[in-house]
Structure formats: C-alpha cells, structure tokens
Motif scaffolding. Structure first.
Motif, mmCIF file in Angstrom:
data_model
loop_
_atom_site.group_PDB
_atom_site.id
_atom_site.type_symbol
_atom_site.label_atom_id
_atom_site.label_comp_id
_atom_site.label_asym_id
_atom_site.label_seq_id
_atom_site.Cartn_x
_atom_site.Cartn_y
_atom_site.Cartn_z
ATOM 1 N N LYS A 41 0.753 -1.211 -0.089
ATOM 2 C CA LYS A 41 -0.132 -0.050 -0.076
ATOM 3 C C LYS A 41 0.790 1.401 -0.057
ATOM 4 N N ARG A 42 0.565 2.063 -0.997
ATOM 5 C CA ARG A 42 1.281 3.353 -1.048
ATOM 6 C C ARG A 42 0.770 4.375 0.122
ATOM 7 N N PHE A 43 1.731 5.222 0.674
ATOM 8 C CA PHE A 43 1.414 6.213 1.561
ATOM 9 C C PHE A 43 0.332 7.154 1.096
ATOM 10 N N PRO A 44 -0.659 7.364 1.921
ATOM 11 C CA PRO A 44 -1.968 8.456 1.339
ATOM 12 C C PRO A 44 -1.448 9.504 1.083
ATOM 13 N N HIS A 45 -2.311 10.380 0.162
ATOM 14 C CA HIS A 45 -1.823 11.400 -0.076
ATOM 15 C C HIS A 45 -3.357 12.073 -0.359
ATOM 16 N N THR A 46 -3.994 13.046 0.635
ATOM 17 C CA THR A 46 -5.194 13.631 0.715
ATOM 18 C C THR A 46 -5.180 14.949 0.852
ATOM 19 N N ASN A 47 -6.388 15.472 0.746
ATOM 20 C CA ASN A 47 -6.967 17.059 1.018
ATOM 21 C C ASN A 47 -5.925 17.874 0.535
ATOM 22 N N ASP A 48 -5.519 17.809 -1.040
ATOM 23 C CA ASP A 48 -4.588 18.677 -1.733
ATOM 24 C C ASP A 48 -5.470 20.104 -1.714
ATOM 25 N N THR A 49 -4.503 21.180 -1.911
ATOM 26 C CA THR A 49 -4.819 22.517 -2.048
ATOM 27 C C THR A 49 -6.033 22.589 -2.941
ATOM 28 N N ASP A 50 -5.712 22.363 -4.268
ATOM 29 C CA ASP A 50 -6.676 22.508 -5.216
ATOM 30 C C ASP A 50 -8.129 22.078 -5.180
ATOM 31 N N GLY A 51 -8.357 21.081 -4.336
ATOM 32 C CA GLY A 51 -9.573 20.500 -4.171
ATOM 33 C C GLY A 51 -10.301 21.139 -2.889
ATOM 34 N N PHE A 52 -9.579 21.912 -2.187
ATOM 35 C CA PHE A 52 -10.216 22.312 -0.806
ATOM 36 C C PHE A 52 -11.338 23.222 -1.015
ATOM 37 N N VAL A 53 -11.066 24.571 -1.694
ATOM 38 C CA VAL A 53 -12.086 25.465 -2.080
ATOM 39 C C VAL A 53 -13.345 24.546 -2.568
ATOM 40 N N ASP A 54 -13.379 23.679 -3.472
ATOM 41 C CA ASP A 54 -14.351 23.198 -4.281
ATOM 42 C C ASP A 54 -15.336 22.260 -3.109
ATOM 43 N N ARG A 55 -14.429 21.559 -2.293
ATOM 44 C CA ARG A 55 -15.167 20.832 -1.217
ATOM 45 C C ARG A 55 -16.071 21.792 -0.204
ATOM 46 N N CYS A 56 -15.264 22.766 0.061
ATOM 47 C CA CYS A 56 -15.932 23.775 0.985
ATOM 48 C C CYS A 56 -17.027 24.314 0.430
ATOM 49 N N ARG A 57 -17.107 24.830 -0.951
ATOM 50 C CA ARG A 57 -18.326 25.212 -1.572
ATOM 51 C C ARG A 57 -19.346 24.220 -1.537
ATOM 52 N N ALA A 58 -19.024 23.027 -2.025
ATOM 53 C CA ALA A 58 -20.121 21.902 -2.031
ATOM 54 C C ALA A 58 -20.618 21.827 -0.615
ATOM 55 N N ARG A 59 -19.981 21.730 0.499
ATOM 56 C CA ARG A 59 -20.498 21.796 1.753
ATOM 57 C C ARG A 59 -21.462 22.835 1.791
ATOM 58 N N ASN A 60 -21.149 24.269 1.334
ATOM 59 C CA ASN A 60 -22.144 25.312 1.639
ATOM 60 C C ASN A 60 -23.352 25.128 0.915
ATOM 61 N N ARG A 61 -23.068 24.494 -0.520
ATOM 62 C CA ARG A 61 -24.419 24.516 -1.031
ATOM 63 C C ARG A 61 -25.509 23.123 -0.258
ATOM 64 N N ALA A 62 -24.698 22.151 -0.034
ATOM 65 C CA ALA A 62 -25.408 21.240 0.949
ATOM 66 C C ALA A 62 -26.478 21.776 2.056
ATOM 67 N N GLN A 63 -25.614 22.687 2.788
ATOM 68 C CA GLN A 63 -26.256 23.400 3.842
ATOM 69 C C GLN A 63 -27.517 24.314 3.549
ATOM 70 N N MET A 64 -27.188 25.038 2.238
ATOM 71 C CA MET A 64 -28.127 25.930 1.869
ATOM 72 C C MET A 64 -29.355 24.947 1.450
ATOM 73 N N TYR A 65 -29.430 23.965 0.943
ATOM 74 C CA TYR A 65 -30.454 22.919 0.628
ATOM 75 C C TYR A 65 -31.119 22.672 1.893
ATOM 76 N N ASN A 66 -30.249 22.584 2.789
ATOM 77 C CA ASN A 66 -31.066 22.024 4.311
ATOM 78 C C ASN A 66 -31.826 23.164 4.562
ATOM 79 N N ILE A 67 -31.361 24.530 4.497
ATOM 80 C CA ILE A 67 -32.017 25.716 4.960
ATOM 81 C C ILE A 67 -33.445 25.876 4.126
ATOM 82 N N LEU A 68 -33.238 25.637 2.847
ATOM 83 C CA LEU A 68 -34.409 25.986 1.906
ATOM 84 C C LEU A 68 -35.429 24.666 2.358
ATOM 85 N N PHE A 69 -35.114 23.601 2.506
ATOM 86 C CA PHE A 69 -35.960 22.367 2.748
ATOM 87 C C PHE A 69 -36.578 22.541 4.170
ATOM 88 N N ARG A 70 -36.009 22.936 5.092
ATOM 89 C CA ARG A 70 -36.593 23.462 6.555
ATOM 90 C C ARG A 70 -37.504 24.388 6.343
#
Length: 290
Positions: free
Chosen positions: A230-259
């Motif tokens: 098994k190769r040593f893991p490499h995760t949470n790279d800089t390039d994908g950080f902002v995209d993951r955070c914005r996806a989280r924001n969208r999911a939480q906005m959907y929670n707000i709208l559904f509520r």
C-alpha cells in the motif's frame, strides 16, 4: 462563547450526513496513543488516513468537527474559553469526553492545546509533521484562511445547524491562535509553536516527520508494521479544498431551503431562496469590483 447547550440535528437536514453525538455525555473508550501536533496544512489529513490504516482508530481531525460531528464544536468552544478567556475548566475529564473515542488526534484546532494534550496524555507518542514555512503559509492562505473568511460560510451559519456550530468555533480558533491576523503573524506563530512543542516533549518520544518520508520512519517510531503493498496516502490537496468547501455550503443551503419549505410552506422557501441567491450574487459582485 462557552457552555452553549447541545441541540440535536434537525430532521430536515437531509442534504448533509453529519452525526449529532453530544460529546459531553461521552467518556474514554480507547487509549490515547498518538498526539500528532503538527500544524494543519503539513500533511495532517494524509497522516490521519495513514494512522487509521495502521490501526490507530479513530484519529481526530478538524474534519471531525467540520463535516462529521459538528456538536464537537461546543466542547472546543469550552476549551477555548477555559484557556483564552479564563472561563470554566477543561482538563483530562473533558478531553476524554471530547476525544475518548480516538486513539490519535491531529490537525487544528487540537494544536491550540498542544501543551494541555501532552499533559493530559503523557503516555502518548508525539508526531510533529512539518514543511517549509513559506510554502505552508501560502497553502494555508489559499485554504483555511480563505475558509475562515468565507462570506458564504458566515451567511449559511446564520441558518444551518452544522455551519452554525462550526463557523464560530473556526473563527475563534483562528483569532486566538494567529493573533487575529494570519497573513501578518502566521509565520511567526509557526516558528514559535514548533519551538514550544520541541521544548515540551522528550526527544525519545518525539518524531519530526515530513509526509514525503513515507511509512518507514512513522512505523518505526510507532513500533508497528508497514502495510504491505500500500502506498502512503495523499489526501486533502490544496486544489480541491475550496471546491469541497463550496459543495458543503451548497448542501447546507439546501438544508435551509428544505426546512423553510417544511415549516413555512412555499412562501418561506421562496423568500429563503431569494435571500440566498441575492447574497451570493452580492458577494460575487463585490469580489468582482474589488
């Protein structure tokens, strides 16, 4: 603010998979074996994956509070209040409540309590992940410092359960640990912090480690066998950080709208949707003008 009461996750939060464990009712169930006290953005997400692969389960990380179990933020706020505001106490009992399900801990906000964790768990081995300070500072500016100041997160935190727990804790951590200005003080804090940890830990119980070194030094220090094939893991790279955070924001906005739809019907949902749309448009317009 410390000692905020626990509130369960709304049943209408169907777009996020957060759990809602009240850590104040928990206790230690496994021994704390590893304190990985390198600052975030020094490979801590990769190290977390590696430690879990080696059998150190679970390994606490900022993601434990941000996207896995947001009520953890309540106890982190208690810890900040005790250390920085002289409000209440936060000792071994409270650490066992918050981290009792974990055999390892890494990343921020835990690094703000390096001294306290070393005192609470003197039997644990200490790993200090590190990297070049200039590349670390640049990476952190583009990721976590951006997230701390993300206007969308601030907005969502006004309405969403998970974001409302996480964003104030993240803001508190960043302000107290980096003296209110990461861009100005980040490198200074980096150097002071690493010097402090080195002074607190006996050399035979400390591994200074760079992720690129792979399994060898880590497994030797922890006295475990490296995973075969098994190769040593490499995760949470800089390039994908902002995209993951914005996806989280969208999911939480959907929670707000559904509520809003479930509680107030179509009119409420329409108003919330318009508010979200206008806020996002205004934020982007301001960014464009600047």
């Amino acid at each position: 603010m410390a000692f905020q009461p626990y509130t369960p996750k709304p049943i209408t939060d169907i777009f996020t998979a957060d759990t809602d464990v009240d850590r104040r009712k928990c206790h230690r169930t496994v021994p704390m074996r590893v304190l990985a006290l390198g600052l975030g953005r020094t490979g801590t997400a990769s190290l977390r994956t590696a430690l879990k692969e080696l059998g150190f389960t679970d390994c606490y990380h900022m993601m434990s509070a941000s996207v896995e179990n947001p009520p953890d933020c309540l106890m982190w706020q208690d810890a900040f209040a005790a250390k920085y505001d002289d409000e209440g106490e936060f000792g071994r009992e409270q650490w066992d409540q918050l981290l009792g399900h974990c055999q390892a801990v890494c990343d921020w906000p835990a690094v703000a309590f390096a001294k306290e964790l070393i005192q609470a768990y003197p039997e644990a081995k200490v790993i200090l992940t590190t990297r070049d300070v200039d590349s670390w500072h640049a990476s952190t500016m583009r990721t976590v410092d951006w997230r701390v100041n993300d206007p969308e997160l601030r907005f969502v935190a006004l309405w969403d359960w998970g974001a409302g727990l996480y964003q104030p804790m993240l803001r508190k951590f960043w302000d107290v640990f980096f003296k209110g200005d990461f861009k100005k003080y980040g490198k200074e804090v980096f150097h002071d912090y690493y010097a402090e940890v080195r002074s607190l830990v006996p050399k035979d119980n400390l591994l200074e480690y760079r992720i690129g070194q792979g399994w060898g030094p880590l497994c030797e220090f922890l006295e475990v066998s490296a995973p075969e094939g098994k190769r040593f893991p490499h995760t949470n790279d800089t390039d994908g950080f902002v995209d993951r955070c914005r996806a989280r924001n969208r999911a939480q906005m959907y929670n707000i709208l559904f509520r809003g739809f479930m509680m107030g019907g179509g009119i409420m949902a329409t108003l919330l949707s318009a508010s979200v749309t206008w806020y996002r448009f205004g934020s982007r317009l301001s960014a464009f003008r600047s």
